[in-house]
Scaffold this motif. Sequence first.
Motif, PDB file in Angstrom:
ATOM      1  N   SER A   1     -10.705  -5.348   3.582  1.00  0.00           N
ATOM      2  CA  SER A   1     -11.957  -5.572   4.210  1.00  0.00           C
ATOM      3  C   SER A   1     -12.264  -4.207   5.057  1.00  0.00           C
ATOM      4  CB  SER A   1     -11.900  -6.736   5.537  1.00  0.00           C
ATOM      5  OG  SER A   1     -10.841  -6.314   6.607  1.00  0.00           O
TER       6      SER A   1
ATOM      7  N   THR B   1      -9.955  -1.392   6.089  1.00  0.00           N
ATOM      8  CA  THR B   1     -10.152   0.087   5.688  1.00  0.00           C
ATOM      9  C   THR B   1     -10.057   1.081   6.706  1.00  0.00           C
ATOM     10  OG1 THR B   1     -11.005  -0.829   3.892  1.00  0.00           O
ATOM     11  CG2 THR B   1     -11.408   1.365   3.905  1.00  0.00           C
TER      12      THR B   1
ATOM     13  N   GLY C   1      -7.941  -0.346  -2.555  1.00  0.00           N
ATOM     14  CA  GLY C   1      -7.292  -1.663  -2.445  1.00  0.00           C
ATOM     15  C   GLY C   1      -8.531  -2.515  -1.990  1.00  0.00           C
ATOM     16  N   ARG C   2      -8.414  -3.861  -2.073  1.00  0.00           N
ATOM     17  CA  ARG C   2      -9.260  -4.958  -1.795  1.00  0.00           C
ATOM     18  C   ARG C   2      -8.969  -5.185  -0.323  1.00  0.00           C
ATOM     19  NH1 ARG C   2      -9.066  -8.865  -6.988  1.00  0.00           N
ATOM     20  NH2 ARG C   2      -9.701  -7.518  -8.819  1.00  0.00           N
TER      21      ARG C   2
ATOM     22  N   GLY D   1     -13.008   0.027  -1.075  1.00  0.00           N
ATOM     23  CA  GLY D   1     -12.967  -0.329  -2.322  1.00  0.00           C
ATOM     24  C   GLY D   1     -12.228   0.334  -3.392  1.00  0.00           C
TER      25      GLY D   1
END
Length: 251
Positions: A99, A103, A96-97, A93
């Motif tokens: 998953s 990540t 960046g956005r 989080g």
Amino acid sequence: MNPISPRILLVRGMLAGLLAGVAAFLVAYVLGESKVDAAIAIEEAAAAGHDHGEESAPVSRALQATAGLGTGTLLYGIALGGIAALVFCYALGRIGRFSPRATALLVSGGLFVTLNLVPFLKYPSNPPAVGDPDTVVRRTTLFILMIALSALLSAGALILGRRLAPRLGNWNASVIASLGFVAVVAIAYASLPGINEVPADFPAALIWQFRLTTLAVQAAMWTTFGLAFGFLAERSIAPAPAPQEAVQPVS
């Protein structure tokens, strides 16, 4: 998403690290042990002309190549898996956005570059029979220093990218931070002393095969960890199902 404690992710990270250790062991055993045996044969041949008497090894070569190698890679994988899981907890989080799976792969790739690739390019690994025993402390110190510098510079690049993102956008900020990281690493390469203790008669093909194999072992470990931990983390941080409204029976 469901809240999850870092302890649960730590356990899953260590489990993924165990799987990564198995993958690293298989690559090291299949690709690396023949290179180690060849280097040991060269070392023994060079020592054959010196009369030092017979010395029996405390641990047999067969045991080193199986149980010793397996134990080392499994423990190494578990330890790095726990560290990577804690890094994942911080990164989720914040970079960046992405998953949880994405990540995990980004964290795994970043740690591979920071902890393995950058130090390797400055101080690549050497097989047996290469290196002066009198300089082992110096060589080890320089290698650890390169790892520490790479980790600090990587953290600095991440902080720089986050601070530039609101003004320049995520893409431009990432490019600038990455270029800054590469530039400062290049300065560190030029500043730190080099090490070249390869004997003149040592086969060049063998030493590069050994070095590429060690890099392949690390790549296999981090790739396996990223895939396995991404799967486990995503299952742990799955969206909570929406509560269903009770249906009133029709009278």
